[in-house]
Write a protein that holds these residues in place. Structure first.
Motif, PDB file in Angstrom:
ATOM      1  N   LYS A  18       0.843  -1.048  -0.133  1.00  0.00           N
ATOM      2  CA  LYS A  18       0.009   0.047  -0.023  1.00  0.00           C
ATOM      3  C   LYS A  18       0.974   1.248  -0.002  1.00  0.00           C
ATOM      4  N   LEU A  19       1.962   1.244   0.842  1.00  0.00           N
ATOM      5  CA  LEU A  19       2.701   2.524   0.780  1.00  0.00           C
ATOM      6  C   LEU A  19       3.460   2.863  -0.708  1.00  0.00           C
ATOM      7  N   GLU A  20       3.538   1.549  -1.443  1.00  0.00           N
ATOM      8  CA  GLU A  20       4.151   2.089  -2.988  1.00  0.00           C
ATOM      9  C   GLU A  20       2.995   2.818  -3.639  1.00  0.00           C
ATOM     10  N   LEU A  21       1.583   2.487  -3.334  1.00  0.00           N
ATOM     11  CA  LEU A  21       0.554   3.466  -4.256  1.00  0.00           C
ATOM     12  C   LEU A  21       0.307   4.564  -3.447  1.00  0.00           C
ATOM     13  N   LEU A  22       0.370   4.565  -2.149  1.00  0.00           N
ATOM     14  CA  LEU A  22      -0.297   5.754  -1.410  1.00  0.00           C
ATOM     15  C   LEU A  22       0.123   7.103  -2.022  1.00  0.00           C
ATOM     16  N   LYS A  41       3.277   2.294  13.484  1.00  0.00           N
ATOM     17  CA  LYS A  41       4.260   3.372  13.680  1.00  0.00           C
ATOM     18  C   LYS A  41       4.957   3.552  12.373  1.00  0.00           C
ATOM     19  N   GLU A  42       5.737   2.323  11.773  1.00  0.00           N
ATOM     20  CA  GLU A  42       6.428   2.498  10.672  1.00  0.00           C
ATOM     21  C   GLU A  42       5.809   2.888   9.559  1.00  0.00           C
ATOM     22  N   PRO A  43       4.642   2.511   9.112  1.00  0.00           N
ATOM     23  CA  PRO A  43       4.230   3.088   8.025  1.00  0.00           C
ATOM     24  C   PRO A  43       3.894   4.514   7.884  1.00  0.00           C
ATOM     25  N   ARG A  45       5.574   6.699   9.704  1.00  0.00           N
ATOM     26  CA  ARG A  45       6.895   7.287   9.682  1.00  0.00           C
ATOM     27  C   ARG A  45       7.458   7.272   8.306  1.00  0.00           C
ATOM     28  N   LYS A  46       7.230   6.456   7.599  1.00  0.00           N
ATOM     29  CA  LYS A  46       7.702   6.235   5.934  1.00  0.00           C
ATOM     30  C   LYS A  46       6.826   7.231   5.233  1.00  0.00           C
ATOM     31  N   LEU A  47       5.382   7.346   5.365  1.00  0.00           N
ATOM     32  CA  LEU A  47       4.567   8.355   4.778  1.00  0.00           C
ATOM     33  C   LEU A  47       5.168   9.737   5.038  1.00  0.00           C
ATOM     34  N   GLN A  48       5.376  10.017   6.274  1.00  0.00           N
ATOM     35  CA  GLN A  48       5.764  11.339   6.613  1.00  0.00           C
ATOM     36  C   GLN A  48       7.149  11.531   6.082  1.00  0.00           C
ATOM     37  N   SER A  49       7.935  10.888   5.970  1.00  0.00           N
ATOM     38  CA  SER A  49       9.212  11.044   5.299  1.00  0.00           C
ATOM     39  C   SER A  49       8.978  11.429   3.923  1.00  0.00           C
ATOM     40  N   LEU A  50       8.074  11.133   3.042  1.00  0.00           N
ATOM     41  CA  LEU A  50       7.891  11.506   1.870  1.00  0.00           C
ATOM     42  C   LEU A  50       7.459  12.851   1.487  1.00  0.00           C
ATOM     43  N   TYR A  51       6.872  13.300   2.653  1.00  0.00           N
ATOM     44  CA  TYR A  51       6.180  14.529   2.721  1.00  0.00           C
ATOM     45  C   TYR A  51       6.714  15.600   3.874  1.00  0.00           C
ATOM     46  N   PRO A  52       8.090  15.740   4.144  1.00  0.00           N
ATOM     47  CA  PRO A  52       8.661  16.269   5.416  1.00  0.00           C
ATOM     48  C   PRO A  52       8.128  17.630   5.572  1.00  0.00           C
ATOM     49  N   ASN A  79       0.121  25.439   4.492  1.00  0.00           N
ATOM     50  CA  ASN A  79       1.142  24.618   3.824  1.00  0.00           C
ATOM     51  C   ASN A  79       1.259  23.135   4.200  1.00  0.00           C
ATOM     52  N   ILE A  80       0.569  22.734   5.484  1.00  0.00           N
ATOM     53  CA  ILE A  80       0.622  21.571   5.883  1.00  0.00           C
ATOM     54  C   ILE A  80      -0.747  20.758   5.502  1.00  0.00           C
ATOM     55  N   ASN A  81      -0.397  19.654   4.324  1.00  0.00           N
ATOM     56  CA  ASN A  81      -1.673  19.012   3.892  1.00  0.00           C
ATOM     57  C   ASN A  81      -2.000  17.699   4.510  1.00  0.00           C
ATOM     58  N   PHE A  82      -0.945  16.955   5.048  1.00  0.00           N
ATOM     59  CA  PHE A  82      -1.184  15.745   5.590  1.00  0.00           C
ATOM     60  C   PHE A  82      -0.805  15.455   6.905  1.00  0.00           C
ATOM     61  N   ALA A  83      -1.697  14.939   7.582  1.00  0.00           N
ATOM     62  CA  ALA A  83      -1.525  14.291   9.196  1.00  0.00           C
ATOM     63  C   ALA A  83      -1.168  12.726   9.123  1.00  0.00           C
ATOM     64  N   PHE A  84      -0.262  12.225   9.208  1.00  0.00           N
ATOM     65  CA  PHE A  84      -0.026  10.623   9.309  1.00  0.00           C
ATOM     66  C   PHE A  84      -0.102  10.633  10.815  1.00  0.00           C
TER      67      PHE A  84
END
Length: 180
Positions: A18-22, A41-43, A45-52, A79-84
């Protein structure tokens, strides 16, 4: 038991895929504000690292006294679009009402956790509609978990009365399921 271990491995592989498609899915929501819930937690964290630069991360590693500061930033900074957010850190009282969209990237076995998490973006004074989407991987245990969630919500309502909960879950699961 061995079954639980294997189930855990399957679920980790599903979220890895899913992380590949998100990122592609998230880009479709830009410039709207979106809350993405994960179980682990890890997913998140990974998502947030794509949109720091345009996201926040809230999980159990964030001290409770700092959580509100992150939420305020999400609520107020255009400017903040996502909350993981990990679903277990999203207890009552957290307000993500600046968002109009929720994505449940991983499914928990408990319907109330999804209901409560989705409720973090609801505000009766909101003029814009809100959506909750559940990412369900085709032909995987995700489909079984989604079915269990709907069945459990119906059973809960038989005990406590009413049908609002299953109306919400059925509407969310069957009209806003993104099968991947």
């Amino acid at each position: 038991s061995l079954f639980i271990v294997k189930l855990g491995k399957l679920r980790r592989e599903i979220i890895r895929q899913k992380l590949e498609l998100l990122p592609e899915i998230l880009e479709e929501y830009m410039p709207n504000k979106v809350v993405v819930f994960t179980i682990h937690k890890e997913p998140a964290r990974k998502l947030q690292s794509l949109y720091p630069k345009n996201s926040i991360l809230i999980n159990s590693d964030i001290p409770a006294k700092e959580t509100q500061g992150y939420i305020d930033r999400f609520q107020q900074d255009s400017n903040i679009n996502f909350a993981f957010v990990t679903i277990d850190t999203c207890n009552e009282g957290l307000d993500f009402s600046a968002a109009n969209h929720v994505i449940h990237a991983e499914l928990d076995w408990t319907p109330d956790k999804h209901k409560q998490a989705s409720g973090r973006i609801l505000n009766t004074e909101k003029a814009t509609p809100t959506t909750a989407n559940f990412l369900v991987a085709n032909n995987t245990v995700d489909e079984d978990i989604a079915e269990v969630l709907v069945t459990k919500s119906k059973a809960i309502e038989e005990v406590i009365g009413g049908n609002l909960f299953s109306k919400i879950l059925n509407g969310l699961f069957f009209s806003n399921v993104t099968k991947i």
